[in-house]
Design an enzyme around this catalytic site. Structure first.
Site, mmCIF file in Angstrom:
data_model
loop_
_atom_site.group_PDB
_atom_site.id
_atom_site.type_symbol
_atom_site.label_atom_id
_atom_site.label_comp_id
_atom_site.label_asym_id
_atom_site.label_seq_id
_atom_site.Cartn_x
_atom_site.Cartn_y
_atom_site.Cartn_z
ATOM 1 C CG HIS A 104 2.434 -0.036 1.008
ATOM 2 N ND1 HIS A 104 1.361 -0.876 0.852
ATOM 3 C CD2 HIS A 104 1.903 1.184 1.328
ATOM 4 C CE1 HIS A 104 0.238 -0.207 1.056
ATOM 5 N NE2 HIS A 104 0.546 1.043 1.350
ATOM 6 C CG HIS B 281 2.941 -7.030 1.128
ATOM 7 N ND1 HIS B 281 1.615 -6.651 1.049
ATOM 8 C CD2 HIS B 281 2.955 -8.353 0.833
ATOM 9 C CE1 HIS B 281 0.876 -7.704 0.715
ATOM 10 N NE2 HIS B 281 1.667 -8.744 0.583
ATOM 11 C CG HIS C 100 1.067 3.610 5.430
ATOM 12 N ND1 HIS C 100 -0.208 3.264 5.823
ATOM 13 C CD2 HIS C 100 1.044 3.605 4.070
ATOM 14 C CE1 HIS C 100 -0.955 3.049 4.753
ATOM 15 N NE2 HIS C 100 -0.218 3.249 3.668
ATOM 16 C CD GLU C 101 3.706 5.018 1.696
ATOM 17 O OE1 GLU C 101 3.750 4.011 0.952
ATOM 18 O OE2 GLU C 101 2.688 5.747 1.755
#
Length: 601
Positions: A390, A393, A386-387
């Site tokens: 980020h 991105h 998940h991190e």
């Protein structure tokens, strides 16, 4: 036992020397930047004089913000790695203060740009070609023209923010510092004091006595202080409605969404589509009741895992799995994942004084660092990817956009991270060794969907209702809020409010209701990510290329335009429909396994 930071292997700590080589280097930049911000006070009143002036003032405005980000990130991350150290508490406070000074100095910028006007800006654009880089940036500013006030009024509102935000700050202090919870008995029969940190852990207990006791004890405190919580929330809602009215918006929701250039149709489409699929949530509740072997299902039964299998991953195993799963995006993505995992971008282990939880951080001129507090669990494997979403991105955006567009909207922030989670689920389900493992993974996915799409949509519906009620003159008493929330909860879960009297107080413990129309983005983000993951895993190279284009776009276009690059139109219900179809398919798979008796093994 959590170690002191000094005892942790260096390879499991992030390397912040790439930001500033030493605290002294940070201090030198802080002093230089403070002086530069002070000197910028003389720029007020000059930007409309010529195209060259507009360019210079804009460049100064953005360059100082860029330097400030780096100063702030170093100080805050140093503080996060050990919040007990006074040195870094001071650095973080100084950075925050300097940020406030920057905002004060440049309070003139937006009003002066808007006073310039679009037609004059078009003339300046012809005179000064370098302004073309900032064309979308100015377009965003001009789009808010009807809602930006005079410089005098803007300064007045800026000075009033502390007062307008006081109720939310009071809530934070009340809920995190002043309120204390009773003690309950855990599974071993030992007495433990209830906290925000261990409440969900106790609610996940396989012992129903523990769940029920913790649930009733926890909500007894919110019942006790319901009137105070109602006052802080009602005052915050009034603050949102007041600010929207002053800025000539029709509602607080319009103000919050238009600030991010999001159509209100996105909100309405979410709630309408979720209501259409509430029977799926209620069906899952019935399956949950069957698996748990209960005559009746209560709200304190909705968090406990249904699987008896504990899937564990060491950090090294999780790294290998993350690399394998994320290789689906191709060599450019894979290369950057390897950098994050091997070049000390991640602060892995928990230590005394370290900030809890996890996040991806950094600034335009730093690495996209990740903070973890690693535990060898399936949940932590998902947290890592998940991190990583980020950070990837952020990395692709910063590599492909100038600073002015080197960030992305909050609306888009959760999509990249949750896409990674959904691809992880696809992979793990494909690789499941047996029915037990498959059952555990399906349960994890369905609970994640329940908590992120259904639950956050419920929050969004409640948030909208209380803002509308206040705007109409309804007094948001605890009685009103309790009744509204209990009815909504019953509508969503299909569990009678009379059997779950404590749930009426849940609104009081949700900090997101103070965030001004933020929560809906969790639901839309998860649904969009579910749709994208399906396209990436089961589609062709075009789907992957379009997704990478979205990661690279930053804020170079409006959020809804950016996500269209990845192949999702979030003004239409199609992406939500696709997400609910995945949920339905996986719920059906779980039901088949239940019929086989897998949950009994």
């Amino acid at each position: 036992m959590v170690d002191n930071r000094a005892h942790i292997d260096e390879k499991y700590k992030w390397d912040l020397t790439s930001v500033f080589a030493s605290d002294q280097d940070w201090e030198t930049e802080y002093q230089d930047l403070a002086e530069a911000i002070k000197q910028a006070q003389g720029l007020s009143g000059r930007l409309a004089q010529s195209a060259h002036n507009l360019l210079v003032v804009t460049q100064t405005y953005l360059n100082l913000a860029r330097r400030l980000e780096k100063v702030y990130v170093y100080a805050s991350m140093k503080n996060d790695q050990d919040t007990t150290l006074a040195t870094y508490q001071e650095l973080a406070a100084k950075a925050t203060s300097l940020s406030a000074k920057y905002s004060q100095v440049f309070a003139f910028y937006e009003p002066e740009v808007l006073a310039l006007g679009e037609s004059r800006f078009a003339e300046f654009l012809q005179e000064e070609p370098q302004l073309s880089t900032y064309e979308h940036f100015f377009d965003e500013l001009f789009s808010q023209q009807a809602h930006v006030l005079s410089q005098e009024k803007e300064e007045l509102l800026a000075n009033a923010q502390e007062v307008l935000g006081a109720a939310a700050e009071t809530y934070e202090i009340l809920d995190n510092a002043d309120v204390s919870f009773p003690s309950v008995l855990n599974e071993e029969g030992a007495e433990v004091e209830l906290t925000h940190g261990n409440f969900i852990t106790l609610m996940e207990s396989k012992d129903r006595r523990v769940r029920q006791e913790a649930y009733k004890a926890y909500y007894s405190i919110y019942q006790q202080f319901q009137h105070t919580y109602a006052k802080t929330l009602a005052t915050t809602v009034k603050s949102h409605n007041f600010s929207a009215k002053v800025r000539h918006y029709s509602s607080a929701r319009q103000a919050a969404m238009e600030a991010n250039h999001i159509s209100q149709a996105v909100y309405e489409t979410l709630l309408k589509t979720v209501h259409k699929y509430l029977p799926l949530l209620q069906r899952y509740m019935k399956v949950r009741q069957e698996i748990l072997g209960l005559d009746d299902l209560r709200m304190y039964d909705v968090y406990t895992p249904l699987s008896r299998l504990d899937m564990t991953y060491s950090y090294e195993e999780a790294k290998a799995k993350a690399k394998q799963v994320l290789s689906i995006f191709g060599p450019a993505y894979e290369e950057r994942v390897d950098q994050i995992l091997t070049q000390r971008w991640i602060d892995v282990e928990a230590n005394k004084g370290k900030r809890s939880g996890a996040y991806s951080g950094g600034a335009y001129d730093t690495k996209a660092f990740i903070l973890l507090n690693w535990q060898d669990t399936l949940d932590n494997l998902y947290t890592l990817v998940h991190e990583m979403g980020h950070s990837m991105h952020s990395t692709f955006t910063r590599e492909n956009q100038p600073y002015v567009y080197g960030d992305y909207s909050i609306f888009l922030a959760e999509i990249a991270s949750t896409t990674n989670e959904n691809i992880m689920t696809e992979t793990l389900l494909k690789e499941a060794k047996d029915d037990k493992e498959r059952f555990a993974l399906l349960n994890y996915y369905l609970d994640s969907f329940k908590g992120t799409v259904f639950r956050q949509a419920q929050f969004a519906e409640f948030e909208q209702a209380i803002h509308v009620a206040d705007a109409k003159g309804e007094v948001l008493t605890s009685q009103y809020l309790n009744g509204l929330y209990a009815d909504l909860n019953q509508t969503y879960y299909g569990l009678a409010k009379e059997d779950n009297p404590e749930i009426q107080y849940e609104w009081a413990r949700i900090p997101h209701f103070y965030y001004n129309f933020y929560v809906y983005q969790y639901a839309t983000g998860f649904a969009a990510a579910s749709c994208l993951a399906e396209k990436i895993v089961h589609g062709d190279q075009t789907n992957k290329d379009r997704y990478l284009d979205y990661l690279k776009a930053g804020s170079s276009a409006y959020p809804l335009e950016v996500i269209v690059k990845a192949g999702v139109d979030m003004t239409q219900p199609d992406y939500l429909e696709a997400a609910f179809q995945v949920f339905a398919k996986r719920l059906e798979e779980l039901e088949i396994l239940v019929k086989k008796g897998v949950h009994k093994d």
